[in-house]
Structure formats: structure tokens, C-alpha cells
Scaffold this motif. Sequence first.
Motif, mmCIF file in Angstrom:
data_model
loop_
_atom_site.group_PDB
_atom_site.id
_atom_site.type_symbol
_atom_site.label_atom_id
_atom_site.label_comp_id
_atom_site.label_asym_id
_atom_site.label_seq_id
_atom_site.Cartn_x
_atom_site.Cartn_y
_atom_site.Cartn_z
ATOM 1 N N THR A 1 -6.655 -0.147 1.940
ATOM 2 C CA THR A 1 -7.654 -0.224 3.012
ATOM 3 C C THR A 1 -9.025 -0.573 2.458
ATOM 4 O O THR A 1 -9.764 -1.365 3.050
ATOM 5 C CB THR A 1 -7.715 1.118 3.758
ATOM 6 O OG1 THR A 1 -6.416 1.444 4.258
ATOM 7 C CG2 THR A 1 -8.705 1.047 4.899
ATOM 8 N N CYS A 2 -9.370 -0.012 1.304
ATOM 9 C CA CYS A 2 -10.653 -0.350 0.660
ATOM 10 C C CYS A 2 -10.702 -1.821 0.287
ATOM 11 O O CYS A 2 -11.731 -2.496 0.478
ATOM 12 C CB CYS A 2 -10.872 0.527 -0.567
ATOM 13 S SG CYS A 2 -11.190 2.268 -0.201
ATOM 14 N N ARG A 3 -9.625 -2.346 -0.253
ATOM 15 C CA ARG A 3 -9.601 -3.765 -0.625
ATOM 16 C C ARG A 3 -9.739 -4.661 0.607
ATOM 17 O O ARG A 3 -10.485 -5.646 0.594
ATOM 18 C CB ARG A 3 -8.315 -4.089 -1.384
ATOM 19 C CG ARG A 3 -8.283 -3.580 -2.813
ATOM 20 C CD ARG A 3 -7.124 -4.191 -3.591
ATOM 21 N NE ARG A 3 -5.828 -3.838 -2.993
ATOM 22 C CZ ARG A 3 -5.114 -2.763 -3.348
ATOM 23 N NH1 ARG A 3 -5.580 -1.937 -4.284
ATOM 24 N NH2 ARG A 3 -3.949 -2.497 -2.774
ATOM 25 N N ASP A 4 -8.996 -4.311 1.656
ATOM 26 C CA ASP A 4 -9.105 -5.116 2.875
ATOM 27 C C ASP A 4 -10.522 -5.074 3.449
ATOM 28 O O ASP A 4 -11.058 -6.097 3.899
ATOM 29 C CB ASP A 4 -8.098 -4.609 3.917
ATOM 30 C CG ASP A 4 -6.656 -4.823 3.485
ATOM 31 O OD1 ASP A 4 -6.442 -5.672 2.589
ATOM 32 O OD2 ASP A 4 -5.760 -4.155 4.044
ATOM 33 N N ALA A 5 -11.109 -3.891 3.450
ATOM 34 C CA ALA A 5 -12.478 -3.772 3.975
ATOM 35 C C ALA A 5 -13.459 -4.561 3.120
ATOM 36 O O ALA A 5 -14.362 -5.229 3.652
ATOM 37 C CB ALA A 5 -12.888 -2.304 4.033
ATOM 38 N N ARG A 6 -13.284 -4.520 1.815
ATOM 39 C CA ARG A 6 -14.185 -5.271 0.932
ATOM 40 C C ARG A 6 -14.043 -6.768 1.158
ATOM 41 O O ARG A 6 -15.036 -7.504 1.217
ATOM 42 C CB ARG A 6 -13.892 -4.913 -0.518
ATOM 43 C CG ARG A 6 -14.820 -5.571 -1.516
ATOM 44 C CD ARG A 6 -14.483 -5.100 -2.916
ATOM 45 N NE ARG A 6 -13.085 -5.383 -3.237
ATOM 46 C CZ ARG A 6 -12.443 -4.849 -4.267
ATOM 47 N NH1 ARG A 6 -13.049 -3.960 -5.038
ATOM 48 N NH2 ARG A 6 -11.191 -5.167 -4.499
ATOM 49 N N LEU B 1 -3.805 -4.358 11.167
ATOM 50 C CA LEU B 1 -4.393 -3.206 11.838
ATOM 51 C C LEU B 1 -3.317 -2.224 12.270
ATOM 52 O O LEU B 1 -3.489 -1.000 12.166
ATOM 53 C CB LEU B 1 -5.198 -3.665 13.070
ATOM 54 C CG LEU B 1 -6.388 -4.615 12.831
ATOM 55 C CD1 LEU B 1 -6.991 -5.033 14.166
ATOM 56 C CD2 LEU B 1 -7.433 -3.935 11.959
ATOM 57 N N VAL B 2 -2.211 -2.757 12.758
ATOM 58 C CA VAL B 2 -1.107 -1.895 13.178
ATOM 59 C C VAL B 2 -0.541 -1.123 11.980
ATOM 60 O O VAL B 2 -0.246 0.081 12.084
ATOM 61 C CB VAL B 2 -0.025 -2.747 13.870
ATOM 62 C CG1 VAL B 2 1.228 -1.902 14.129
ATOM 63 C CG2 VAL B 2 -0.551 -3.335 15.172
ATOM 64 N N SER B 3 -0.410 -1.806 10.845
ATOM 65 C CA SER B 3 0.105 -1.121 9.647
ATOM 66 C C SER B 3 -0.832 -0.005 9.208
ATOM 67 O O SER B 3 -0.393 1.089 8.825
ATOM 68 C CB SER B 3 0.281 -2.133 8.520
ATOM 69 O OG SER B 3 1.225 -3.132 8.884
ATOM 70 N N ALA B 4 -2.160 -0.269 9.263
ATOM 71 C CA ALA B 4 -3.113 0.774 8.884
ATOM 72 C C ALA B 4 -3.021 1.960 9.828
ATOM 73 O O ALA B 4 -3.106 3.129 9.406
ATOM 74 C CB ALA B 4 -4.529 0.206 8.873
ATOM 75 N N ALA B 5 -2.863 1.701 11.135
ATOM 76 C CA ALA B 5 -2.731 2.799 12.087
ATOM 77 C C ALA B 5 -1.445 3.584 11.852
ATOM 78 O O ALA B 5 -1.423 4.810 11.990
ATOM 79 C CB ALA B 5 -2.770 2.252 13.511
ATOM 80 N N ARG B 6 -0.385 2.884 11.486
ATOM 81 C CA ARG B 6 0.873 3.579 11.193
ATOM 82 C C ARG B 6 0.730 4.459 9.960
ATOM 83 O O ARG B 6 1.288 5.565 9.908
ATOM 84 C CB ARG B 6 1.994 2.564 10.997
ATOM 85 C CG ARG B 6 2.452 1.907 12.302
ATOM 86 C CD ARG B 6 3.381 0.747 12.042
ATOM 87 N NE ARG B 6 3.863 0.145 13.296
ATOM 88 C CZ ARG B 6 4.465 -1.032 13.377
ATOM 89 N NH1 ARG B 6 4.691 -1.749 12.257
ATOM 90 N NH2 ARG B 6 4.844 -1.493 14.555
ATOM 91 N N SER B 7 -0.029 3.955 8.980
ATOM 92 C CA SER B 7 -0.225 4.777 7.778
ATOM 93 C C SER B 7 -1.042 6.021 8.081
ATOM 94 O O SER B 7 -1.026 6.976 7.299
ATOM 95 C CB SER B 7 -0.926 3.950 6.695
ATOM 96 O OG SER B 7 -2.257 3.618 7.085
ATOM 97 N N ALA B 8 -1.777 6.013 9.198
ATOM 98 C CA ALA B 8 -2.540 7.194 9.607
ATOM 99 C C ALA B 8 -1.696 8.162 10.427
ATOM 100 O O ALA B 8 -2.217 9.169 10.911
ATOM 101 C CB ALA B 8 -3.769 6.776 10.418
#
Length: 407
Positions: A231-236, A266-273
Motif C-alpha cells: 500500500t505504501c508503494r502504491d501510494a508513493r 482498490l478492491v484488493s486493498a479493501a479485502r486486505s482490510a
Amino acid sequence: MVTMPRSGAVTRDALLTTLLAAAAAAVALAWPGTRPLDAWGLLLLAGAHAPLAVIRRRPALALVVLVLLTLPYHLLQYQHHALIPAEVIALFAYAVFGRRVRAVLMVVGLLLFVCVMMMALRAGGSSVREQIAVIEAVVSVVIAVQVWRVHRARLATITERAERAERTREEEARRRVAEERLRIARDLHDLLAHSITVIGVQAGAAAHLLAGDRPLDRAELAEALGSIAATCRDARTELRGTLQVLRGTDVGAPAVLPGPDAIPGLVSAARSAGLEVTLDADGAAAAPPEIGVAAYRIVQEALTNVVKHAAARRVAVTLAREDAGLVVRVADDGRGPSAAGPEGFGILGMIERARSVGGTLDAGPGEDGGFVVTAVFPPDTSSDTAQDAPPEVPPDGPPGREPVSPR
């Protein structure tokens, strides 16, 4: 119009009027006209000059008094040229300080013209040429005053137009700066709020693994920490692309704004949450770039709100085509809208996003509970016809549903 001069100007006008009257009397005595200057003539001559002392404060009254005293002076055949300087000064002064200049000057000029013609008829002989010269002088003064007045009005109009154009340019520049600041704030909010929220949830999950009673599962912990790093890499990467767009630079890889093809991330990040997310994005394949960016940001903000506020288990993300337009819908099964007052800019930012490309957005409780965000984008919307989002958006939503800002 009444002009109030300073005390020094009043004194100076009175002194100049006295000097001008004395000079006129000396001319009338040295070169008498048909009728020598007597006491009545001297009184009329001095009285005709007296209004010049107050013509700054009372231009209309001063001109009327001067004309009333000038006519008998000329009709009695006193020295005509002695009064010409006072008449010229009065006409010019009224042009500067008075109003309804054209009508008044025409009446004054006509009266003087009639007066001079009567004098010419009475004098006869060689005096006709002299009287005609006086008529020409009076007419020339009236014409000169009108020309000067029109020229001054034209200059004032040109100056006013230039000032108005300058103000318009400054207002346009301020408007563009405000719109750019709003756009930057919206982009940074959408990017950072989502990433920080996901990172917080993932970090909380990792901390729970470390503090739990059950044996530590290193693979699960490594997966949680890996999700944080990803997530940090994607945000950067996305932040770098946004900054490149803002700076207008081509340094490094070209900045590619996210679109519908990035929504699965975005869906993958939400699933990881910890959310169960379903995605149906078949209708977004042919969306124009500006609508694709808006759809991505709206889904991003909606999922961020679900993770932060909804306490939901399942989320459905749908991008479908309806009436040749794109409809984006994010629905969760959480606790619905909060009863507290507005706490952030999430809903406001999504409304601005939708309006910036000519669309609309509706956010509120779903029919079966939870919270639903629905954005409708028109077909064939281009950047040329996009509507500028206003700096402030009222909290009123489309008819039938009230937007909820706390989310």
C-alpha cells in the motif's frame, strides 16, 4: 454637481477675479466702444466678473448671473472685447464643473448670438465686421468646449474599460487559483486518506497478531506487513504521478492518472482490510478518461469511508452503463449514516468530483440498511463541456435523498 474647493483655492479665485475685472475696466476705459464706460457700465462690468470667484462651488448659478449681467452690458454698446475673457473662462469652467453642459452651453451661445446680432443691426457700417468677429469668437468657444468635453468623456470611458478589463483579469486569475487549490486538495485527500486508512487497518491487524494469545503465525504476520508495504508503494507511485501532473514535468516515467482499470487494486486493498468486496466493472470499459478518473476517485473515497466508519462486512462495487452513461454504485451492509454532524470532506469531495465532469452524486442510507453512494455520469462528456466545480457545494443532494456528510 457642486464642487467644494479648498480655502486656498477660494482665495486664489477671488484674487484672480479681481485682477481680471481690473484689467477689463482698464481696457474699456482705454479703448471705449460706441458708448464710453460710465458708472453703470463699470458696475455691470464688475458684476459680470464677480461670479467667477464662486464658479467652482456654484457653476450653474455663476454662469446664469454672468449671462444676465453680460447681456445689458453688450446691449448698451459698452466696450465688447473687455468681457470676452470673462465669458470664455465662464464657459470653460462650467464645462469642467457643471452638468447638462450641452444644453446650457447651447442656450448661452444662442443668447450671446442674439445679443451680438442686435448690436450689429444697431451699429451698422464698419462695426458689422467687428460684431461678426465677436459672434465667431462666441461660437468658437462653445464648439471648443463641446469638443473638449467629448474628448474628456471618451478618455474617461477608455480608462474605465481598461480598469474593468484589469479587474476581470485579476478576478479570473483568482478564480483559477481557487479552482486549482480545490483540485489539489481533492486529489491529495483522495490519495492520502485512502492509503493511510488502509495502512492503519493493516497495521492494526498486525499488532493484533503480535498481541494475541494464540501462537504467532509468521506467515500471516508477513502477509499483513507485506500488504502495508505494498500500500505504501502504491501510494508513493500515485503521489509521484499526481505531483508530476501538478508540476507539469516530464521527469521520470510519464504520469498516468488512475482509471477504471485500477479499481481492482482498490478492491484488493479493501479485502486486505477484512472486507468482503464484490466488483462488477464491465460497464466502465469505454468510459472517457476524465470520467474514468472521477469514477476511480469516487470508488476510492467510498471504500475508504466504509473501512473507517461503516463497520461493514460486505461491499458491492458496480460500474454499469445506463442510457449510454456510466453509473457507479458502492453499497455496504454497515451501520448506515452517522447521526453526528459533518466531520470531514469525503462526501463533499465526491460531489465535486462528479460535478466537475457534468455528473451527479447521491449518498445516503440504502433501502436494506447500510450506506449507498451512487454517481451518475452523462454520456460523451469531454473536458470542453465539463462544468467547473464550485468552491463550495451545498449539502443538498438530488431529490429524494439527503446526502450525509459525516461519511
